[in-house]
Design a protein around this motif. Structure first.
Motif, PDB file in Angstrom:
ATOM      1  N   VAL A 273     -36.089   5.490  26.445  1.00  0.00           N
ATOM      2  CA  VAL A 273     -35.711   5.989  27.774  1.00  0.00           C
ATOM      3  C   VAL A 273     -35.115   7.395  27.726  1.00  0.00           C
ATOM      4  O   VAL A 273     -34.828   7.981  28.762  1.00  0.00           O
ATOM      5  CB  VAL A 273     -34.693   5.052  28.461  1.00  0.00           C
ATOM      6  CG1 VAL A 273     -35.355   3.749  28.844  1.00  0.00           C
ATOM      7  CG2 VAL A 273     -33.486   4.809  27.572  1.00  0.00           C
ATOM      8  N   GLY A 274     -34.937   7.937  26.533  1.00  0.00           N
ATOM      9  CA  GLY A 274     -34.350   9.266  26.454  1.00  0.00           C
ATOM     10  C   GLY A 274     -34.371   9.797  25.041  1.00  0.00           C
ATOM     11  O   GLY A 274     -34.924   9.164  24.143  1.00  0.00           O
ATOM     12  N   THR A 275     -33.764  10.971  24.871  1.00  0.00           N
ATOM     13  CA  THR A 275     -33.782  11.642  23.577  1.00  0.00           C
ATOM     14  C   THR A 275     -32.429  12.289  23.309  1.00  0.00           C
ATOM     15  O   THR A 275     -31.813  12.847  24.216  1.00  0.00           O
ATOM     16  CB  THR A 275     -34.850  12.770  23.584  1.00  0.00           C
ATOM     17  OG1 THR A 275     -36.081  12.228  24.050  1.00  0.00           O
ATOM     18  CG2 THR A 275     -35.063  13.358  22.203  1.00  0.00           C
ATOM     19  N   VAL A 276     -31.997  12.205  22.060  1.00  0.00           N
ATOM     20  CA  VAL A 276     -30.792  12.904  21.632  1.00  0.00           C
ATOM     21  C   VAL A 276     -31.112  14.406  21.572  1.00  0.00           C
ATOM     22  O   VAL A 276     -32.134  14.804  21.007  1.00  0.00           O
ATOM     23  CB  VAL A 276     -30.338  12.404  20.241  1.00  0.00           C
ATOM     24  CG1 VAL A 276     -29.144  13.204  19.740  1.00  0.00           C
ATOM     25  CG2 VAL A 276     -30.017  10.916  20.285  1.00  0.00           C
TER      26      VAL A 276
ATOM     27  N   ARG B 150     -29.097  12.347  15.244  1.00  0.00           N
ATOM     28  CA  ARG B 150     -29.528  13.750  15.161  1.00  0.00           C
ATOM     29  C   ARG B 150     -30.410  14.104  16.360  1.00  0.00           C
ATOM     30  O   ARG B 150     -31.031  13.228  16.979  1.00  0.00           O
ATOM     31  CB  ARG B 150     -30.329  13.981  13.879  1.00  0.00           C
ATOM     32  CG  ARG B 150     -29.630  13.528  12.609  1.00  0.00           C
ATOM     33  CD  ARG B 150     -28.811  14.627  11.999  1.00  0.00           C
ATOM     34  NE  ARG B 150     -28.082  14.164  10.824  1.00  0.00           N
ATOM     35  CZ  ARG B 150     -27.160  14.898  10.205  1.00  0.00           C
ATOM     36  NH1 ARG B 150     -26.862  16.117  10.640  1.00  0.00           N
ATOM     37  NH2 ARG B 150     -26.526  14.430   9.154  1.00  0.00           N
ATOM     38  N   ALA B 151     -30.501  15.407  16.621  1.00  0.00           N
ATOM     39  CA  ALA B 151     -31.365  15.899  17.695  1.00  0.00           C
ATOM     40  C   ALA B 151     -32.778  15.382  17.498  1.00  0.00           C
ATOM     41  O   ALA B 151     -33.309  15.404  16.382  1.00  0.00           O
ATOM     42  CB  ALA B 151     -31.364  17.426  17.696  1.00  0.00           C
ATOM     43  N   GLY B 152     -33.362  14.880  18.582  1.00  0.00           N
ATOM     44  CA  GLY B 152     -34.735  14.409  18.528  1.00  0.00           C
ATOM     45  C   GLY B 152     -34.862  12.903  18.354  1.00  0.00           C
ATOM     46  O   GLY B 152     -35.928  12.338  18.590  1.00  0.00           O
ATOM     47  N   TYR B 153     -33.787  12.227  17.962  1.00  0.00           N
ATOM     48  CA  TYR B 153     -33.865  10.778  17.788  1.00  0.00           C
ATOM     49  C   TYR B 153     -34.035  10.124  19.167  1.00  0.00           C
ATOM     50  O   TYR B 153     -33.426  10.541  20.152  1.00  0.00           O
ATOM     51  CB  TYR B 153     -32.593  10.227  17.135  1.00  0.00           C
ATOM     52  CG  TYR B 153     -32.443  10.507  15.653  1.00  0.00           C
ATOM     53  CD1 TYR B 153     -33.349  11.316  14.967  1.00  0.00           C
ATOM     54  CD2 TYR B 153     -31.388   9.958  14.926  1.00  0.00           C
ATOM     55  CE1 TYR B 153     -33.201  11.557  13.605  1.00  0.00           C
ATOM     56  CE2 TYR B 153     -31.232  10.204  13.570  1.00  0.00           C
ATOM     57  CZ  TYR B 153     -32.137  11.000  12.910  1.00  0.00           C
ATOM     58  OH  TYR B 153     -31.981  11.237  11.571  1.00  0.00           O
TER      59      TYR B 153
ATOM     60  N   LEU C 120     -25.635   2.586  25.082  1.00  0.00           N
ATOM     61  CA  LEU C 120     -26.942   3.142  24.737  1.00  0.00           C
ATOM     62  C   LEU C 120     -27.310   2.647  23.351  1.00  0.00           C
ATOM     63  O   LEU C 120     -26.444   2.266  22.567  1.00  0.00           O
ATOM     64  CB  LEU C 120     -26.892   4.675  24.691  1.00  0.00           C
ATOM     65  CG  LEU C 120     -26.508   5.439  25.961  1.00  0.00           C
ATOM     66  CD1 LEU C 120     -26.403   6.927  25.655  1.00  0.00           C
ATOM     67  CD2 LEU C 120     -27.544   5.207  27.052  1.00  0.00           C
ATOM     68  N   THR C 121     -28.603   2.661  23.061  1.00  0.00           N
ATOM     69  CA  THR C 121     -29.047   2.352  21.703  1.00  0.00           C
ATOM     70  C   THR C 121     -29.784   3.577  21.164  1.00  0.00           C
ATOM     71  O   THR C 121     -30.731   4.055  21.786  1.00  0.00           O
ATOM     72  CB  THR C 121     -29.990   1.134  21.689  1.00  0.00           C
ATOM     73  OG1 THR C 121     -29.291   0.028  22.253  1.00  0.00           O
ATOM     74  CG2 THR C 121     -30.424   0.805  20.271  1.00  0.00           C
ATOM     75  N   ILE C 122     -29.321   4.097  20.044  1.00  0.00           N
ATOM     76  CA  ILE C 122     -29.984   5.250  19.420  1.00  0.00           C
ATOM     77  C   ILE C 122     -30.830   4.722  18.272  1.00  0.00           C
ATOM     78  O   ILE C 122     -30.352   3.918  17.456  1.00  0.00           O
ATOM     79  CB  ILE C 122     -28.950   6.248  18.851  1.00  0.00           C
ATOM     80  CG1 ILE C 122     -27.785   6.491  19.814  1.00  0.00           C
ATOM     81  CG2 ILE C 122     -29.642   7.542  18.434  1.00  0.00           C
ATOM     82  CD1 ILE C 122     -28.086   7.263  21.047  1.00  0.00           C
ATOM     83  N   SER C 123     -32.068   5.144  18.215  1.00  0.00           N
ATOM     84  CA  SER C 123     -32.936   4.734  17.123  1.00  0.00           C
ATOM     85  C   SER C 123     -32.783   5.718  15.966  1.00  0.00           C
ATOM     86  O   SER C 123     -33.230   6.857  16.050  1.00  0.00           O
ATOM     87  CB  SER C 123     -34.383   4.676  17.611  1.00  0.00           C
ATOM     88  OG  SER C 123     -35.237   4.403  16.526  1.00  0.00           O
TER      89      SER C 123
END
Lengths: 132, 367
Positions: B312-315, B296-299, B344-347
């Motif tokens: 290193v970044g944001t969704v 989701r946005a902000g992850y 990439l790894t999304i948290s």
């Protein structure tokens, strides 16, 4: 007002879960009202087998296309079975929330939490309040 | 503060629309199933109310010159009856808004702007356009419907506007739609073929109901903002407030082709070039999730799946793609991580989920 199925034989939490007392265990799912409010369900995150759930605490997550919602334990207990079918078919919660779309089963030390849940009539009133 | 309503509010409620706040408006997020509304647009046709969007007109002998200085795309070369996508930029090269520019006449044009930015854009235009450029905010008087999907031309033909089929992409014409004077434009925000229909606010309900009525036999469904969002994400179209904001450079967002970099001459052009000359800090990347869940946005986007990995970044946007049957998203990452095929790894709520950088648009629908 929209139509929601609220089976008489089940008990309900104010967070829109249903609970069925099956001899020595409690089966839990989300209500028809909840699944309609959520819309198309695309993901259900379940706890692990053996996890201890505490009444009122979040134990998992249910996601629709648009939103992420916590699942709250309606009673306290230990997870003894998970509906693993939901991993590949989360839409079962939309299709059959009281049957194939059940979420998990708990074993509890006693029935006290269950007795405090809403009955079908009280839950109906709880749904109506929010609809208005 | 009470929410604003479009001229179609009553129609949405009558259709069983679930109303939610969006940019200060009370809008339908869905009427039934978002997945079904999404599929209707990809396979047949969907009808959206987007009257919350704004229309700001510029007219008079200085209108074109003023617009040329205000938007990132060329305006003087835009022929009457044609539309271009561009950006309003600030002096730092950030994005005030992303807009479509309609050349209505030699000396008249209008910008279609995001609902959330109407007041900001209007003030920006008034401040930066010469007085002779006659800036007028006609957002309240103007209704806008989006008819999107492969059968959209057939629906227009069924309400007496078959001539719309002759419009090229990014062209528009004045047509009668269901007997109502309208401006029909071959544009959209879904990645599918379609039209946008501008009409006077008071006429909108009649057009909406005629399209619903005549469209039914062609598989038309009313569609809400939920489907609009999953459709535009599959097409990798940016959404202001997510992929774009006052600090984002259009180049970071991958929108360089909408920036007149050679000619320059618009507000923000120098800053955009200055930022382009320096090492890039971040780049928008499209990704597909390889593990389970929805990004989701902000992850946060993490450097690796290792414990304690650096963020290193944001969704910026993410959703399950109904067409692809997997989770997709957009996010800003360092340029080295934006390479196609990269990992990439999304948290997701503290859990690291693998994702792969893929080409965008995620879905190419027939246009």
């Amino acid at each position: 007002m929209a139509d929601y199925e609220i089976p008489q034989e089940l008990r309900y939490s104010i967070e829109d879960e249903w609970v069925r007392h099956d001899e020595d265990r409690f089966v839990i799912g989300v209500t028809d009202f909840a699944q309609q409010q959520l819309g198309d369900i695309v993901f259900v995150e379940l706890p692990k087998l053996g996890a201890r759930l505490v009444r009122g605490d979040p134990f998992g997550v249910i996601e629709s296309v648009k939103a992420v919602s916590d699942l709250f334990a309606p009673v306290s207990g230990t997870v003894v079975e998970l509906n693993e079918q939901l991993e590949d078919a989360p839409e079962m919660v939309n299709a059959d929330c009281f049957g194939e779309g059940w979420i998990l089963a708990l074993e509890a030390a006693d029935d006290s939490g269950f007795e405090e849940l809403l009955d079908a009539n009280a839950y109906q009133a709880h749904v109506q309040e929010r609809e208005e | 503060m009470s929410l604003r309503r479009t001229p179609l509010y009553d129609a949405h409620v009558a259709l069983g629309g679930r109303m939610v706040e969006f940019a200060g408006f009370d809008m339908p997020v869905q009427y039934g199933s978002i997945l079904e509304e999404h599929a209707a647009v990809r396979e047949r046709v969907g009808l959206f109310d987007v009257s919350h969007m704004g229309q700001i007109h510029l007219s008079g002998p200085k209108a074109v010159e003023a617009a040329e200085r205000l938007v990132s795309c060329p305006v003087a070369s835009l022929r009457v009856g044609r539309v271009r996508y561009g950006l309003l930029c600030n002096e730092e090269g950030g994005v005030v808004d992303d807009v479509t520019v309609y050349r209505v006449a030699d000396d008249a044009l209008f910008l279609c702007v995001n609902a959330a930015n109407i007041e900001k854009d209007y003030r920006w235009l008034v401040r930066h356009a010469p007085a002779e450029a006659g800036v007028r905010n006609r957002s309240d008087e103007t209704g806008l419907l989006a008819l999107q999907g492969p059968a959209s031309g057939d629906v227009l033909a069924a309400v007496g506007a078959g001539a719309a089929a002759e419009l090229k992409r990014f062209a528009f014409a004045s047509l009668e739609v269901a007997g109502v004077a309208a401006l029909v434009s071959r544009t959209g925000y879904t990645g599918s073929a379609g039209f946008e229909i501008y009409a006077e606010a008071g006429d909108c309900a009649a057009v909406f109901s005629a399209l619903l009525d005549k469209g039914e036999a062609l598989g038309l469904r009313p569609a809400g903002l939920g489907a609009r969002d999953t459709l535009r994400l599959e097409a990798a179209l940016p959404l202001y407030g997510h992929e774009l904001d006052d600090t984002t450079s259009p180049l970071e967002a991958g929108l360089g082709r909408f920036v007149k970099r050679e000619a320059g001459g618009f507000i923000g052009a120098e800053a955009i070039e200055r930022r382009a000359a320096a090492p890039a800090v971040r780049q928008l990347a499209g990704f597909e999730l390889e593990g389970r869940g929805v990004a989701r946005a902000g992850y946060p986007i993490l450097e690796s799946a290792d414990e304690g990995a650096r963020e290193v970044g944001t969704v910026t946007s993410g959703a399950p793609s109904p067409t692809l049957g997997k989770s997709i998203g957009l996010g800003y990452v360092p340029p080295a991580l934006a390479e196609l095929g990269g990992s990439l790894t999304i948290s997701i709520r503290g859990r690291g989920v693998q994702a792969r950088v893929v080409a965008t648009p995620f879905v190419v629908a027939g246009r």
